[in-house]
Design a protein around this motif. Structure first.
Motif, PDB file in Angstrom:
ATOM      1  N   THR A  69      -4.531   3.243   1.159  1.00  0.00           N
ATOM      2  CA  THR A  69      -5.160   2.039   1.700  1.00  0.00           C
ATOM      3  C   THR A  69      -5.860   1.265   0.580  1.00  0.00           C
ATOM      4  O   THR A  69      -6.632   1.840  -0.181  1.00  0.00           O
ATOM      5  CB  THR A  69      -6.161   2.424   2.811  1.00  0.00           C
ATOM      6  OG1 THR A  69      -5.461   3.234   3.751  1.00  0.00           O
ATOM      7  CG2 THR A  69      -6.725   1.201   3.512  1.00  0.00           C
ATOM      8  N   ASP A  79       0.829  -1.216   0.000  1.00  0.00           N
ATOM      9  CA  ASP A  79       0.000   0.000   0.000  1.00  0.00           C
ATOM     10  C   ASP A  79       0.863   1.264   0.000  1.00  0.00           C
ATOM     11  O   ASP A  79       0.347   2.369  -0.138  1.00  0.00           O
ATOM     12  CB  ASP A  79      -0.926   0.028   1.230  1.00  0.00           C
ATOM     13  CG  ASP A  79      -2.115  -0.935   1.092  1.00  0.00           C
ATOM     14  OD1 ASP A  79      -2.295  -1.511  -0.006  1.00  0.00           O
ATOM     15  OD2 ASP A  79      -2.855  -1.105   2.079  1.00  0.00           O
ATOM     16  N   GLU A  87      -7.948   6.927  -2.755  1.00  0.00           N
ATOM     17  CA  GLU A  87      -8.462   5.554  -2.612  1.00  0.00           C
ATOM     18  C   GLU A  87      -9.676   5.345  -3.515  1.00  0.00           C
ATOM     19  O   GLU A  87      -9.817   4.315  -4.159  1.00  0.00           O
ATOM     20  CB  GLU A  87      -8.838   5.252  -1.155  1.00  0.00           C
ATOM     21  CG  GLU A  87      -7.653   4.937  -0.250  1.00  0.00           C
ATOM     22  CD  GLU A  87      -6.993   6.179   0.362  1.00  0.00           C
ATOM     23  OE1 GLU A  87      -7.453   7.310   0.066  1.00  0.00           O
ATOM     24  OE2 GLU A  87      -6.007   6.013   1.119  1.00  0.00           O
TER      25      GLU A  87
END
Ligand code: UDP
Length: 235
Positions: free
Chosen positions: A44, A30, A222
């Protein structure tokens, strides 16, 4: 297949040896970096998404007879690949002008390029991945003429295949970076193809759906990666 020792840890991936000397396990992290490692952070869910997107794109390219290092996805963030000798060149193809093309050569931002632009960069963070031509590559003993020709030809073919793949899913493949390796006397596609290594824009709004959101603190990183994942996996 058993995971053995950590062979190499890069900025976004770890590479592990296996019980087969010709195969390695690539683990997608990540962790995110930009500007040659000077900006660091975490996105994330990125490892899983990049592993999934790369898997789909490698399999898709293989269906068009493009040889890749991909063998099999092993888990959410791991894939089994052929152990290649990486060529220290980043092959970049650009379909739409942005970034350095705008800064360096004054192309209008977002101009669609009638002739896609092919560039090669030296894979060297300490030097800031400088732009190089084929003569620099020979002088540095990075690759032979026939290998560079293969890399150019493959990058063009991959561009043609992936442009229409993204186009059909409502996305523009603005530009991307590829890395190649030597495996049993052949040049094959290695590394990854993901929102970390491509610029991908929503076709209608030109909204950025890639690592530029992290690079330039645009927010919604994300969510953008998730959006690419969903559109790439949609049938
Ligand atoms: N790229 C990458 N890794 C690098 C350099 C570039 O994945 O080390 C990708 C980047 O995501 C983009 C394309 O290659 O899709 C062109 O990037 P570059 O850094 O050359 O952008 P620019 O110079 O246009 O800002």
């Amino acid at each position: 297949m058993t995971k053995q020792d950590l062979l190499y840890e890069g900025k976004a991936k770890k590479v592990w040896t296996t019980d087969d000397a010709n195969q390695v396990i690539v683990e997608y992290k990540d962790d995110a970096t930009a500007f040659d490692g000077t900006k660091k952070g975490t996105i994330t869910g990125k490892g899983e998404i990049n592993c999934a997107v790369s898997t789909i794109l490698f399999q898709y390219l293989e269906s068009y007879q493009v040889k890749t290092h991909f063998i099999q996805r092993l888990s959410a963030r791991e894939m089994l690949t052929k152990k290649v000798e990486i060529i220290g060149i980043e092959a970049v193809m650009r379909n739409v002008a942005t970034g350095s093309l705008v800064k360096r050569l004054a192309f209008p931002e977002a101009q669609v390029l009638e002739y896609p632009v092919y560039e090669t960069y030296l894979k060297n963070d300490a030097l800031g991945d400088p732009l190089i031509n084929e003569h620099h590559a020979y002088a540095l003993h990075l690759a032979k003429p026939e290998e560079l020709r293969a890399i150019f030809r493959l990058t063009g073919k991959i561009n043609a295949i992936l442009r229409s793949f993204f186009d059909r899913r409502g996305m523009t493949l603005v530009d991307f970076k590829l890395e190649f390796g030597r495996f049993q006397g052949e040049i094959i596609l290695a590394d990854e193809i993901s929102p970390d290594t491509c610029r991908i824009w929503d076709q209608k709004s030109n909204k950025k759906l890639d690592k530029d959101r992290f690079r330039f603190d645009l927010g919604g990183v994300e969510k953008a990666y998730q959006e690419v994942y969903e559109r790439v996996t949609a049938r």
